[in-house]
Write a protein that holds these residues in place. Structure first.
Motif, PDB file in Angstrom:
ATOM      1  N   PRO A 107     -10.892  23.021  18.566  1.00 38.39           N
ATOM      2  CA  PRO A 107     -10.123  23.190  19.808  1.00 38.39           C
ATOM      3  C   PRO A 107     -10.050  21.914  20.642  1.00 38.39           C
ATOM      4  N   THR A 108     -11.104  21.092  20.598  1.00 39.40           N
ATOM      5  CA  THR A 108     -11.086  19.840  21.355  1.00 39.40           C
ATOM      6  C   THR A 108      -9.990  18.907  20.858  1.00 39.40           C
ATOM      7  N   ASP A 110      -7.261  19.978  19.171  1.00 39.50           N
ATOM      8  CA  ASP A 110      -5.992  20.658  19.442  1.00 39.50           C
ATOM      9  C   ASP A 110      -5.495  20.362  20.847  1.00 39.50           C
ATOM     10  N   ARG A 111      -6.410  20.336  21.814  1.00 41.01           N
ATOM     11  CA  ARG A 111      -6.005  20.094  23.207  1.00 41.01           C
ATOM     12  C   ARG A 111      -5.380  18.712  23.359  1.00 41.01           C
ATOM     13  N   VAL A 112      -6.000  17.699  22.748  1.00 44.39           N
ATOM     14  CA  VAL A 112      -5.477  16.340  22.863  1.00 44.39           C
ATOM     15  C   VAL A 112      -4.102  16.241  22.211  1.00 44.39           C
ATOM     16  N   ASP A 114      -1.920  18.630  21.700  1.00 41.36           N
ATOM     17  CA  ASP A 114      -0.913  19.397  22.437  1.00 41.36           C
ATOM     18  C   ASP A 114      -0.543  18.728  23.755  1.00 41.36           C
ATOM     19  N   LEU A 115      -1.533  18.174  24.442  1.00 40.79           N
ATOM     20  CA  LEU A 115      -1.268  17.539  25.730  1.00 40.79           C
ATOM     21  C   LEU A 115      -0.459  16.256  25.582  1.00 40.79           C
ATOM     22  N   ARG A 119       1.130  16.391  17.906  1.00 42.79           N
ATOM     23  CA  ARG A 119       0.670  17.231  16.808  1.00 42.79           C
ATOM     24  C   ARG A 119       1.556  17.086  15.570  1.00 42.79           C
ATOM     25  N   ARG A 178     -12.928  16.498  30.506  1.00 42.46           N
ATOM     26  CA  ARG A 178     -12.692  17.927  30.740  1.00 42.46           C
ATOM     27  C   ARG A 178     -12.068  18.165  32.107  1.00 42.46           C
ATOM     28  N   VAL A 181      -8.359  17.363  31.735  1.00 45.30           N
ATOM     29  CA  VAL A 181      -7.667  18.438  31.023  1.00 45.30           C
ATOM     30  C   VAL A 181      -7.505  19.665  31.915  1.00 45.30           C
ATOM     31  N   THR A 182      -8.586  20.037  32.605  1.00 44.54           N
ATOM     32  CA  THR A 182      -8.541  21.225  33.466  1.00 44.54           C
ATOM     33  C   THR A 182      -7.574  21.034  34.629  1.00 44.54           C
ATOM     34  N   GLN A 185      -4.015  21.318  33.625  1.00 44.37           N
ATOM     35  CA  GLN A 185      -3.628  22.724  33.438  1.00 44.37           C
ATOM     36  C   GLN A 185      -3.365  23.388  34.784  1.00 44.37           C
TER      37      GLN A 185
END
Length: 227
Positions: A107-108, A110-112, A114-115, A119, A178, A181-182, A185
């Motif tokens: 997941p770590t 995936d976040r990078v 996607d942001l 991908r 984090r 990222v948070t 969002q």
């Protein structure tokens, strides 16, 4: 525990010969699988891990015929410095007539992806788009070039914003990531746009009240999750 305080190894298996060398960073296993090489990474992928990761990918590309398959399911942390290495390796693979495909990810990671909207650059056969002729191939190539340039250009400002958060709130490297990222969002905005706002504020710009609130909420959440 910080990346510098850990000991890791890059293990390369080429033609049945295994070599292990101690380096700072994650554990990177490179092994042949038919005409391809499989790179499995365990640990954190941050600025300190960029060198070992690049070395492992170079080893994998050099030992493969068709290209490299990535298994990043064991990655506990991933930032833009690692993404930069992956994109550079992808570009190098294409120049050699090979491919580099992401087979599994945490997941770590995936976040990078996607942001940053990158991908598709590491998509395997299930996510890849078939090229339907010269015109379609040219369009696909243009999209890839744009994505590559965007990722390369946004990395410095994201890393700078992370450093500002570390200094301002007394955060560690992973905690600052984090928070970024948070907060992105909360703000419903791209990570590099938020990073640019943070850098502009640190350079003397007028801080937006909404930005202060979003960062404060993100810091509080990350600290609560860390306790």
């Amino acid at each position: 525990m910080t990346p510098r305080s850990r000991e890791a190894a890059v293990r390369a298996e080429v033609d049945g010969v295994s070599a292990v060398r101690a380096v700072p960073g994650p554990v990177i296993d490179v092994r042949p699988e038919g005409d391809r090489a499989v790179v499995r990474v365990r640990g954190d992928l941050d600025l300190d891990a960029a060198g070992p990761l690049e070395q492992g990918l170079r080893t994998a590309l050099g030992s493969s015929v068709d290209g490299v398959d990535l298994d990043l399911s064991g990655v506990g942390f991933c930032d833009c410095s690692a993404l930069n290495v992956l994109i550079a390796a992808r570009h190098r693979a294409l120049a050699e007539g090979k491919t580099m495909e992401l087979r599994a990810s945490a997941p770590t990671v995936d976040r990078v992806l996607d942001l940053t909207g990158t991908r598709s650059l590491l998509a395997g056969p299930d996510g890849a788009t078939e090229w339907g002729g010269d015109g379609e191939a040219l369009r696909e190539l243009r999209v890839e070039v744009v994505q590559l340039r965007r990722a390369m250009q946004t990395r410095p400002v994201i890393d700078l914003a992370r450093g500002i958060l570390m200094a301002s709130f007394g955060l560690g490297s992973e905690e600052a990531w984090r928070v970024l990222v948070t907060a992105s969002q909360y703000a419903n905005t791209k990570l590099h746009h938020l990073a640019q706002d943070i850098v502009s504020t640190a350079e003397g710009g007028e801080p937006r009240e909404q930005l202060r609130d979003q960062l404060a909420a993100a810091v509080a959440r990350v600290r609560a999750e860390s306790t």
